[in-house]
Write a protein that holds these residues in place. Structure first.
Motif, PDB file in Angstrom:
ATOM      1  N   ALA A   1      -3.700  10.144  11.812  1.00  0.00           N
ATOM      2  CA  ALA A   1      -2.749  11.547  12.308  1.00  0.00           C
ATOM      3  C   ALA A   1      -1.973  12.241  10.955  1.00  0.00           C
ATOM      4  O   ALA A   1      -1.766  13.360  10.903  1.00  0.00           O
ATOM      5  CB  ALA A   1      -2.068  11.268  13.160  1.00  0.00           C
ATOM      6  N   ASP A   2      -1.591  11.253  10.515  1.00  0.00           N
ATOM      7  CA  ASP A   2      -0.441  11.454   9.595  1.00  0.00           C
ATOM      8  C   ASP A   2      -0.900  10.906   7.971  1.00  0.00           C
ATOM      9  O   ASP A   2      -1.293   9.364   7.582  1.00  0.00           O
ATOM     10  CB  ASP A   2       0.437  11.301   9.734  1.00  0.00           C
ATOM     11  CG  ASP A   2       1.473  11.816   8.127  1.00  0.00           C
ATOM     12  OD1 ASP A   2       1.080  13.047   6.963  1.00  0.00           O
ATOM     13  OD2 ASP A   2       3.008  10.929   8.038  1.00  0.00           O
ATOM     14  N   GLY A   3      -2.012  11.548   7.232  1.00  0.00           N
ATOM     15  CA  GLY A   3      -2.583  10.873   5.702  1.00  0.00           C
ATOM     16  C   GLY A   3      -3.706  11.705   5.649  1.00  0.00           C
ATOM     17  O   GLY A   3      -4.968  12.250   6.705  1.00  0.00           O
ATOM     18  N   GLU A   4      -4.473  11.017   4.640  1.00  0.00           N
ATOM     19  CA  GLU A   4      -5.537  10.916   3.983  1.00  0.00           C
ATOM     20  C   GLU A   4      -6.617  10.034   4.663  1.00  0.00           C
ATOM     21  O   GLU A   4      -6.429   8.582   5.004  1.00  0.00           O
ATOM     22  CB  GLU A   4      -6.114  11.063   2.325  1.00  0.00           C
ATOM     23  CG  GLU A   4      -5.269  12.245   1.957  1.00  0.00           C
ATOM     24  CD  GLU A   4      -5.506  13.482   2.439  1.00  0.00           C
ATOM     25  OE1 GLU A   4      -6.717  13.956   2.785  1.00  0.00           O
ATOM     26  OE2 GLU A   4      -5.135  14.545   2.948  1.00  0.00           O
ATOM     27  N   PRO A   5      -8.355  10.297   5.151  1.00  0.00           N
ATOM     28  CA  PRO A   5      -9.060   9.667   5.364  1.00  0.00           C
ATOM     29  C   PRO A   5      -9.291   8.104   4.765  1.00  0.00           C
ATOM     30  O   PRO A   5      -9.310   8.864   3.524  1.00  0.00           O
ATOM     31  CB  PRO A   5     -10.053  10.278   5.790  1.00  0.00           C
ATOM     32  CG  PRO A   5     -10.106  11.841   4.763  1.00  0.00           C
ATOM     33  CD  PRO A   5      -8.721  12.095   4.935  1.00  0.00           C
ATOM     34  N   ALA A   6      -9.958   7.098   5.400  1.00  0.00           N
ATOM     35  CA  ALA A   6     -11.033   6.411   3.532  1.00  0.00           C
ATOM     36  C   ALA A   6     -12.624   6.142   5.458  1.00  0.00           C
ATOM     37  O   ALA A   6     -12.619   6.685   6.574  1.00  0.00           O
ATOM     38  CB  ALA A   6      -9.961   5.023   4.452  1.00  0.00           C
ATOM     39  N   LEU A   7     -12.762   5.783   4.143  1.00  0.00           N
ATOM     40  CA  LEU A   7     -15.019   5.841   5.114  1.00  0.00           C
ATOM     41  C   LEU A   7     -14.826   4.205   4.844  1.00  0.00           C
ATOM     42  O   LEU A   7     -15.309   4.291   3.710  1.00  0.00           O
ATOM     43  CB  LEU A   7     -15.552   7.083   4.024  1.00  0.00           C
ATOM     44  CG  LEU A   7     -17.099   7.163   5.254  1.00  0.00           C
ATOM     45  CD1 LEU A   7     -16.709   6.735   6.437  1.00  0.00           C
ATOM     46  CD2 LEU A   7     -17.572   8.328   4.394  1.00  0.00           C
ATOM     47  N   LEU A   8     -15.418   4.108   5.703  1.00  0.00           N
ATOM     48  CA  LEU A   8     -16.125   2.641   5.673  1.00  0.00           C
ATOM     49  C   LEU A   8     -17.655   2.284   5.359  1.00  0.00           C
ATOM     50  O   LEU A   8     -18.114   2.931   6.327  1.00  0.00           O
ATOM     51  CB  LEU A   8     -16.271   1.533   6.389  1.00  0.00           C
ATOM     52  CG  LEU A   8     -15.892  -0.121   5.919  1.00  0.00           C
ATOM     53  CD1 LEU A   8     -15.778  -0.494   4.864  1.00  0.00           C
ATOM     54  CD2 LEU A   8     -15.675  -1.027   7.372  1.00  0.00           C
ATOM     55  N   VAL A   9     -18.322   1.576   4.593  1.00  0.00           N
ATOM     56  CA  VAL A   9     -19.961   2.082   4.346  1.00  0.00           C
ATOM     57  C   VAL A   9     -20.438   0.779   3.735  1.00  0.00           C
ATOM     58  O   VAL A   9     -20.030   0.194   3.066  1.00  0.00           O
ATOM     59  CB  VAL A   9     -19.983   3.591   3.642  1.00  0.00           C
ATOM     60  CG1 VAL A   9     -19.490   4.896   4.055  1.00  0.00           C
ATOM     61  CG2 VAL A   9     -19.965   3.420   2.251  1.00  0.00           C
ATOM     62  N   ARG A  10     -21.401   0.517   4.164  1.00  0.00           N
ATOM     63  CA  ARG A  10     -21.733  -0.867   3.022  1.00  0.00           C
ATOM     64  C   ARG A  10     -22.767  -0.525   2.084  1.00  0.00           C
ATOM     65  O   ARG A  10     -22.539   1.008   1.870  1.00  0.00           O
ATOM     66  CB  ARG A  10     -23.657  -0.523   3.793  1.00  0.00           C
ATOM     67  CG  ARG A  10     -24.380  -1.824   3.660  1.00  0.00           C
ATOM     68  CD  ARG A  10     -25.877  -1.451   3.913  1.00  0.00           C
ATOM     69  NE  ARG A  10     -26.974  -2.246   3.400  1.00  0.00           N
ATOM     70  CZ  ARG A  10     -28.062  -1.862   4.067  1.00  0.00           C
ATOM     71  NH1 ARG A  10     -28.518  -1.032   3.796  1.00  0.00           N
ATOM     72  NH2 ARG A  10     -28.648  -3.241   2.736  1.00  0.00           N
ATOM     73  N   GLN A  11     -22.579  -1.575   0.331  1.00  0.00           N
ATOM     74  CA  GLN A  11     -22.282  -0.730  -0.673  1.00  0.00           C
ATOM     75  C   GLN A  11     -23.507  -0.287  -0.725  1.00  0.00           C
ATOM     76  O   GLN A  11     -23.375   0.388  -2.346  1.00  0.00           O
ATOM     77  CB  GLN A  11     -22.433  -2.511  -0.959  1.00  0.00           C
ATOM     78  CG  GLN A  11     -22.194  -2.247  -2.576  1.00  0.00           C
ATOM     79  CD  GLN A  11     -21.557  -2.736  -2.878  1.00  0.00           C
ATOM     80  OE1 GLN A  11     -20.849  -2.484  -2.719  1.00  0.00           O
ATOM     81  NE2 GLN A  11     -21.429  -0.553  -4.500  1.00  0.00           N
ATOM     82  N   LEU A  12     -24.944  -0.277  -0.918  1.00  0.00           N
ATOM     83  CA  LEU A  12     -25.821   0.151  -1.032  1.00  0.00           C
ATOM     84  C   LEU A  12     -26.122   1.597  -0.754  1.00  0.00           C
ATOM     85  O   LEU A  12     -25.973   2.781  -1.573  1.00  0.00           O
ATOM     86  CB  LEU A  12     -26.971   0.008  -0.605  1.00  0.00           C
ATOM     87  CG  LEU A  12     -28.797   0.556  -0.613  1.00  0.00           C
ATOM     88  CD1 LEU A  12     -28.902   0.238  -1.830  1.00  0.00           C
ATOM     89  CD2 LEU A  12     -29.623  -0.098   0.626  1.00  0.00           C
ATOM     90  N   GLU A  13     -24.883   2.047   0.120  1.00  0.00           N
ATOM     91  CA  GLU A  13     -24.764   3.405   0.693  1.00  0.00           C
ATOM     92  C   GLU A  13     -23.254   3.895  -0.462  1.00  0.00           C
ATOM     93  O   GLU A  13     -23.584   5.584  -0.560  1.00  0.00           O
ATOM     94  CB  GLU A  13     -25.014   3.653   2.330  1.00  0.00           C
ATOM     95  CG  GLU A  13     -25.158   3.345   2.933  1.00  0.00           C
ATOM     96  CD  GLU A  13     -26.638   4.264   3.137  1.00  0.00           C
ATOM     97  OE1 GLU A  13     -26.533   5.305   2.705  1.00  0.00           O
ATOM     98  OE2 GLU A  13     -27.961   3.455   3.548  1.00  0.00           O
TER      99      GLU A  13
END
Length: 395
Positions: free
Chosen positions: A73-85
């Motif tokens: 709610a306060d801050g920037e997003p982080a995205l978790l993905v598979r290494q290949l992606e």
């Protein structure tokens, strides 16, 4: 676990494949954070490809692998993905924080590390997504030691219902592709051809017009099998007297618009024409009742009244329409977040987009009907095709 999007090696890729400008996604994230604050949540974990795309632009055919967006709610997003992606994710988004897990690793380990680094202790989670297994959701909650995670599935969909100018432009383009596909499908409907040839013509024309991969395959069915919902092509050869049912969605930047028409090879039975006329009156009634401030139940009830009065209640046991927008397989619509159906009290608003398939079925014989994708304006519904809706007779 790596977060290389911040390194010099990756900067030249950042956003080079993004569907929209950085400002478009920044505005969506701003609205999402406000919705989280209003819901009293410190953060949300999003796993659905549609919502992740809506927030970041992340798109791939590899969303069968676990992925998660952590939006505080306060801050920037982080995205978790598979290494290949990883490389594709950097190219498709403007994100600064992208974390990758390796094949063979438990992605929950990486997710928990991100939450710990952000000091997020009890996030809400999009539990209603199709691609989050109950086992993974339970593991996340147990390892966080919080019992059950709050279900945040209801927080972000209302934001997706209202389209920006950029989104509406994409949907208009998708509608042009869909119309090109339907026109080609109609032209291909002749005695002696088969359903595969019709499907090939539709896909070829829509793709040549500009369509990207669709979230669901075209619907092509003929003869008695046209009476069965959601049938796809199966090599059937068309004969004189056959009905042919065609439905297709075009796709532009993952935004979809759908269109459906009915063809008859020869003179249709009187009852089929009567049902077709009824379906068109029902569609007209629904379209005429769409305007800002009206509950979503009103267009459905308007169509249902026409159908009931004609005696075709049993031939129409479904909603009259559903929201359109971002879509990934297995569905080209946003019907999971908003429907035009009885008892749906959500008011219609300008910049919403709906697909209205008005179909009547004589099971074992035929389906007849037509559809329109429409944008809600300040004054009503704007159809995105200019094709005639009447039953198309091919001699």
């Amino acid at each position: 676990m790596t977060s290389p999007a911040l390194t010099e090696d990756f900067q030249h890729l950042r956003g080079c494949e993004a569907s929209f400008a950085k400002a478009e996604f920044s505005e969506r994230q701003k609205r999402a954070r406000a919705a989280l604050l209003a819901a009293g949540q410190e953060a949300i974990i999003v796993s659905g490809p549609e919502t992740i795309y809506w927030l970041t632009g992340r798109q791939t055919a590899g969303y069968f692998a676990f992925q998660a967006l952590i939006l505080p709610a306060d801050g920037e997003p982080a995205l978790l993905v598979r290494q290949l992606e990883l490389f594709g994710t950097v190219a498709n988004t403007w994100l600064d924080d992208i974390v990758a897990y390796q094949d063979g690793e438990n992605p929950v380990d990486a997710l928990l590390a991100v939450l710990k680094a952000r000091n997020i202790r009890k996030p809400a989670m999009e539990l209603g997504g199709w691609f989050l297994s109950p086992r993974v959701a339970i593991e996340i909650a147990e390892r966080l030691g919080v019992g059950e995670l709050p279900d945040g599935s209801h927080i972000l969909p209302p934001l997706r219902m209202l389209k920006s100018t950029a989104e509406l432009d994409a949907i208009r383009a998708a509608a042009r592709y869909a119309q090109a596909g339907i026109v080609a499908g109609i032209d291909a409907c002749t005695v002696g051809t088969d359903e595969n040839a019709i499907a090939a013509a539709m896909l070829s024309a829509a793709t040549q017009a500009g369509s990207e991969a669709m979230a669901m395959e075209p619907l092509v069915s003929s003869g008695p099998r046209s009476s069965l919902p959601h049938m796809t092509w199966r090599r059937r050869t068309l004969s004189a007297g056959d009905p042919v049912f065609l439905e297709l969605a075009g796709s532009h930047a993952r935004y979809h618009a759908a269109l459906m028409r009915t063809i008859w090879l020869g003179t249709p039975p009187v009852e089929a024409q009567r049902m077709m006329d009824c379906s068109l009156r029902a569609l007209d009634a629904a379209l005429a009742s769409i305007r800002p401030g009206v509950p979503c139940s009103v267009p459905h009830n308007a169509a249902q009244t026409v159908i009931d009065e004609a005696g075709y209640t049993a031939a129409f046991r479904k909603r009259i329409g559903y929201s359109m927008g971002v879509a990934f397989a297995p569905d080209w619509g946003e019907g999971a977040i908003l429907s035009l159906f009885s008892d749906v009290s959500r008011p219609i608003e300008a910049s919403m987009v709906f697909h209205l398939p008005a179909t009547l079925r004589s099971y074992g014989h035929w389906t007849v009907g037509a559809s329109e994708t429409v944008i809600v304006t300040d004054h009503g519904a704007e159809p995105l095709s200019n094709l005639p809706r009447t039953l198309i007779i091919r001699r």
